[in-house]
Write a protein that holds these residues in place. Sequence first.
Motif, PDB file in Angstrom:
ATOM      1  N   SER A 156       1.086  -1.204   0.185  1.00 54.53           N
ATOM      2  CA  SER A 156       0.066   0.091  -0.454  1.00 54.53           C
ATOM      3  C   SER A 156       1.037   1.188  -0.083  1.00 54.53           C
ATOM      4  O   SER A 156       0.174   2.502   0.079  1.00 54.53           O
ATOM      5  N   ILE A 157       2.527   0.795   0.253  1.00 51.52           N
ATOM      6  CA  ILE A 157       2.601   2.462   0.460  1.00 51.52           C
ATOM      7  C   ILE A 157       3.460   2.792  -0.482  1.00 51.52           C
ATOM      8  O   ILE A 157       3.451   3.751  -1.180  1.00 51.52           O
ATOM      9  N   ALA A 158       3.118   1.373  -1.565  1.00 50.33           N
ATOM     10  CA  ALA A 158       4.227   1.693  -2.597  1.00 50.33           C
ATOM     11  C   ALA A 158       2.776   2.493  -3.377  1.00 50.33           C
ATOM     12  O   ALA A 158       3.631   2.733  -4.659  1.00 50.33           O
ATOM     13  N   ALA A 159       1.696   1.694  -3.301  1.00 50.26           N
ATOM     14  CA  ALA A 159       1.015   2.065  -4.405  1.00 50.26           C
ATOM     15  C   ALA A 159       0.455   3.620  -4.579  1.00 50.26           C
ATOM     16  O   ALA A 159       0.239   4.507  -4.912  1.00 50.26           O
TER      17      ALA A 159
ATOM     18  N   ILE B 285       7.657  14.915   3.576  1.00 53.61           N
ATOM     19  CA  ILE B 285       7.582  15.087   2.081  1.00 53.61           C
ATOM     20  C   ILE B 285       6.469  14.761   1.125  1.00 53.61           C
ATOM     21  O   ILE B 285       5.460  15.785   0.423  1.00 53.61           O
ATOM     22  N   THR B 286       6.114  13.380   1.336  1.00 54.55           N
ATOM     23  CA  THR B 286       5.402  13.019   0.328  1.00 54.55           C
ATOM     24  C   THR B 286       3.548  12.228   0.482  1.00 54.55           C
ATOM     25  O   THR B 286       3.119  11.752   0.423  1.00 54.55           O
ATOM     26  N   GLY B 287       4.205  13.709   2.292  1.00 55.78           N
ATOM     27  CA  GLY B 287       2.749  13.079   2.429  1.00 55.78           C
ATOM     28  C   GLY B 287       1.956  11.541   3.002  1.00 55.78           C
ATOM     29  O   GLY B 287       0.829  12.217   3.568  1.00 55.78           O
ATOM     30  N   LEU B 288       3.229  11.043   3.078  1.00 55.38           N
ATOM     31  CA  LEU B 288       2.680   9.973   4.160  1.00 55.38           C
ATOM     32  C   LEU B 288       2.394   9.990   5.658  1.00 55.38           C
ATOM     33  O   LEU B 288       1.146   9.118   6.280  1.00 55.38           O
TER      34      LEU B 288
ATOM     35  N   CYS C 247       1.496  20.811   3.047  1.00 58.12           N
ATOM     36  CA  CYS C 247       1.149  19.907   4.028  1.00 58.12           C
ATOM     37  C   CYS C 247       0.548  19.147   4.166  1.00 58.12           C
ATOM     38  O   CYS C 247       0.188  18.315   4.770  1.00 58.12           O
ATOM     39  N   LYS C 248      -1.037  19.978   3.546  1.00 60.15           N
ATOM     40  CA  LYS C 248      -1.650  19.041   3.816  1.00 60.15           C
ATOM     41  C   LYS C 248      -2.364  18.264   2.221  1.00 60.15           C
ATOM     42  O   LYS C 248      -3.479  18.133   1.553  1.00 60.15           O
ATOM     43  N   THR C 249      -1.305  17.596   1.535  1.00 63.47           N
ATOM     44  CA  THR C 249      -1.593  17.261   0.879  1.00 63.47           C
ATOM     45  C   THR C 249      -1.530  15.737   0.289  1.00 63.47           C
ATOM     46  O   THR C 249      -0.190  15.398   1.075  1.00 63.47           O
ATOM     47  N   PRO C 250      -2.348  15.315   0.151  1.00 65.32           N
ATOM     48  CA  PRO C 250      -2.520  13.554  -0.021  1.00 65.32           C
ATOM     49  C   PRO C 250      -0.857  12.824  -0.365  1.00 65.32           C
ATOM     50  O   PRO C 250      -1.329  13.686  -1.942  1.00 65.32           O
ATOM     51  N   PRO C 251      -1.026  11.920  -0.809  1.00 62.38           N
ATOM     52  CA  PRO C 251       0.198  11.326  -0.916  1.00 62.38           C
ATOM     53  C   PRO C 251      -0.014  11.309  -2.531  1.00 62.38           C
ATOM     54  O   PRO C 251       1.056  10.890  -3.712  1.00 62.38           O
TER      55      PRO C 251
END
Lengths: 332, 236
Positions: free
Chosen positions: A201-204, B49-52, B68-72
């Motif tokens: 899911s992280i890669a997705a 940075i990537t929103g995770l 900051c509020k952008t989903p991955p």
Amino acid sequence: MKTRLQRLLPLAGAALLYGVILLLMATKVLPRSYQQMLPTICTYIIMAVSLNLVVGFLGDLSLGHAAFYAVGAYVGGMILRYLTAIPFGVRVIVAIAAAAAVAFVIGGAFLYFVRKLHGDYLAIVTLAFGEFVRSIVKIIPGTGGSAGLTDIPTIAAGAFPIKYIKAFSWSYVIMVISIFLIVNLIRSRHGRAIMAVRDNSIAAASVGINVSRCRIVTFAIAALFAGIAGVLYAANTAAVNPADFDYNVSIEVLVMVVLGGMGNIGGSIIATIILVALPKVLLDAAQYRLLIYAIALIAMMMLNANPRFTAFKRRVSEKTSKFVKSLGRGRD
Amino acid sequence: MAMLEVKDLHVFYGVIEAIKGISFSVEAGEVIALIGANGAGKTTTLHTITGLIQAKQGEILFEGQNLCKTPPHKIVSMGMAHVPEGRRIFAELSVFANLKLGAYTRHDKHEIDQTLEMVYDRFPRLKERRGQIAGTLSGGEQQMLAMGRALMSRPKIILMDEPSMGLSPLYVSQIFSIIEEIRRSGTTVLLVEQNAKKALEIADRAYVLETGNIALEGDAHMLMENDSVKRAYLGE
Ligand SMILES: Nc1ncnc2c1ncn2[C@@H]1O[C@H](COP(=O)(O)OP(=O)(O)O)[C@@H](O)[C@H]1O
Ligand SMILES: [Mg+2]
């Protein structure tokens, strides 16, 4: 690129199979008890293939697929039973559309609320949801409560074998359409996204898939098809009862998916046929049905854990796909 | 204006502060190395940075936009690709399907095929094995697949999390020369590494992360000469 022939091949095969079965029915070569079973097989195939979408392709364990089957059976059954002002043929279509829509919304809403859950936690919640739906159904007016909904107008009318031919025919058509739609979904980029979520899911997320939305929509689509299966059930049996949708049904369907191989649509179909027909074949052994399930499940799990068997399966599936490709004169 | 600018970033896991107010920037066309020991907070930084992961405080500006509020799943289509730590490939799908998924947010079908050819040219090994199930590739091949998949989105910047981790020396050199090629083709690289020597060799500038703080920063070649860097990260 797929050739047109390859795309149409399965449909042509389905039509051919229909012709053969029809012939066997009309000539009464297929005994009555087996003719009676065919709509059930179609219904369960839709259930198994749609559950496979969740369990095999999305990788979420659901023990509550019967909940959406119940939703479809009641929505469809009540429309067929009460909306008598609408001509029967139209009513069937309305029933299917409404059941599909309601099951889709409930399935999606359910997963939306529990979207943070995975694995065992999700499995338990789906199990509870199945029982929850069954209890709710009992208190909704018009469902017939614990006694169930009866006198649902059925498509299966007329003498033997006409009656069974009718019941089989419409069930078969709906089953083929359902499988066709699900297979096309899996082969699309959305299908690839569903499997990506399963694998990692992280890669997705890192390739831009909205993981939560993907899970919610996939679950909703699986629920939609379970809802359609529910309408088949209601219209073929003419009566639905809350007891018809307890968790055993969910487990039975899950067994079909696991036996046939997770992520393997053809496997689900074959496993369903075997598991529904087997008890009839071994008529005397009918009371051992659950025992047979248990033994078969254990045997398959042990076989699947055996590297030599997996290698064998892979070889067989490679050969089969090569053969199909040679029929369609190659792809890519 | 820097392409990527991180300002006073604080990230928590529960009550534990993993990132304690770091700031750094990446200019277009640069290779920036973020080095540090295990547990320093490198992965946490990339995931934020990537929103995770959500930051508690601070700003992440990508081409002037606050992330900051952008989903991955929105980050990729903005032009930022992430090669996650530990070779997170789609193990049960084919190499080809993995690469296609890299272009998931793109809709220009014809150009996707061109990008695919470009990736195949850069990684001939992936082309040979395009029908193979990705989980059966070797570790080095899986890392190449993860990088190829990220390139499929045609990113402006690519964030790589320890691409050399657990690979044999031969693959490590190969991976690093591919990173140099990626930069030459005009893509900016933010490279997270424990292999400080290799990372500093190819980077323009570098930041040294120590338990959630930036301990040192500067020109990569200058840092290689720095005594504390030599002692702590280069084993000299
Ligand atoms: N999911 C998590 N929950 C709690 N603590 C975490 C989690 N992930 C990482 N940490 C902690 O945050 C710190 C930084 O970890 P990480 O970013 O993975 O470091 P690095 O990538 O530099 O090895 C470590 O102390 C680690 O134990
Ligand atoms: Mg890390």
